[in-house]
Write an enzyme that holds these catalytic residues in place. Structure first.
Site, mmCIF file in Angstrom:
data_model
loop_
_atom_site.group_PDB
_atom_site.id
_atom_site.type_symbol
_atom_site.label_atom_id
_atom_site.label_comp_id
_atom_site.label_asym_id
_atom_site.label_seq_id
_atom_site.Cartn_x
_atom_site.Cartn_y
_atom_site.Cartn_z
ATOM 1 N N ASP A 12 0.862 -1.166 0.000
ATOM 2 C CA ASP A 12 0.000 0.000 0.000
ATOM 3 C C ASP A 12 0.909 1.229 0.000
ATOM 4 O O ASP A 12 2.095 1.142 0.313
ATOM 5 C CB ASP A 12 -0.888 -0.040 1.245
ATOM 6 C CG ASP A 12 -1.716 1.206 1.415
ATOM 7 O OD1 ASP A 12 -2.425 1.592 0.471
ATOM 8 O OD2 ASP A 12 -1.636 1.813 2.503
ATOM 9 N N ASP A 14 -0.148 5.144 0.934
ATOM 10 C CA ASP A 14 -0.367 6.098 2.025
ATOM 11 C C ASP A 14 -0.403 5.378 3.368
ATOM 12 O O ASP A 14 -1.239 4.508 3.597
ATOM 13 C CB ASP A 14 -1.693 6.843 1.822
ATOM 14 C CG ASP A 14 -1.724 7.633 0.524
ATOM 15 O OD1 ASP A 14 -0.829 8.459 0.317
ATOM 16 O OD2 ASP A 14 -2.643 7.392 -0.285
ATOM 17 N N ASP A 173 -1.615 -1.103 6.006
ATOM 18 C CA ASP A 173 -1.804 -0.496 7.324
ATOM 19 C C ASP A 173 -3.270 -0.384 7.750
ATOM 20 O O ASP A 173 -3.534 0.091 8.851
ATOM 21 C CB ASP A 173 -1.165 0.893 7.362
ATOM 22 C CG ASP A 173 -1.873 1.891 6.447
ATOM 23 O OD1 ASP A 173 -2.243 1.506 5.320
ATOM 24 O OD2 ASP A 173 -2.048 3.052 6.849
#
Length: 223
Positions: A12, A14, A173
């Site tokens: 991922d 961001d 995250d």
């Protein structure tokens, strides 16, 4: 050197590879100011990030009085335009990120990005940081169409295919990342330092790391 257990490592963007919260927050607050809404404190923006710009803006508007659907598309366009003009003013790799990328390159691992950020913006921020060439592919939330964004598995299936196949793992995250990896049948790592929408140990990852210098060893432990 023993063969590394994964051919493909996907990330991922961001909150996983990059700390983008300040620049995203400035763009969000630009749009909120146009709407006459209060700014979101920059140290609180990370909790809203993960589902793409529309979900980010919609969540902030909902918290400050509700969403005016007639004005929403225009506000989102203002947010995106401001962000594109200021995309890497404060954005950086999380600590240990560069050494981690080098370690994977030394092992011949193919790297990829799969993010709900628009593909053009994902490439733009990676370009600004001199990182684009490290990734075999960058798949954004609009690459395959909006109905395929994480937590659906489509982006991760495409990621593995575009990287030439092989054993793959994903690093993220948020619940969007965990859900996509599980749906795609991939093992998944969560990072404690990201924009986690649940406590990191409650995300359901196979392993949780607190720094990028732990990632190579963690993946070797998943073999």
């Amino acid at each position: 050197m023993a063969k590394f257990p994964f051919d493909v490592v996907g990330f991922d963007l961001d909150g996983t590879l990059l700390d983008t919260s300040h620049d995203i927050g400035m763009a969000l607050n630009h749009a909120l100011a146009i709407a006459g809404r209060p700014a979101v404190p920059l140290d609180e923006v990370s909790r809203l990030i993960g589902g793409g710009s529309a979900q980010l803006l919609r969540a902030a508007l909902t918290e400050s009085g509700g969403v005016d659907e007639a004005a929403f598309d225009g506000l989102q366009a203002q947010l995106l335009a401001f962000y594109a003009e200021n995309i890497a003013d404060h954005t950086r790799l999380f600590p240990g990120g560069l050494a981690m990328l080098d370690a994977f390159a030394a092992r011949g691992v193919t790297l990829a990005v799969a993010t709900n950020k628009l593909e053009a913006l994902a490439v733009q921020v990676l370009d600004a940081l001199g990182l684009t060439e490290r990734f075999a592919c960058v798949i954004g939330g609009d690459t395959l169409g909006p109905a395929t964004a994480k937590p659906k598995p489509d982006m991760l299936h495409a990621m593995v295919e575009r990287c030439g196949g092989g054993r793959a793992v994903f690093v993220g995250d948020t619940t969007f990342d965990m859900g996509a990896a599980r749906a795609a049948g991939l093992p998944v790592v969560a990072v404690r330092f990201g924009f986690c929408d649940l406590p990191p140990d409650e995300l359901g990852a196979d392993v949780v790391i607190g720094h990028f210098d732990e990632l190579v060893g963690a993946l070797e432990g998943l073999d």
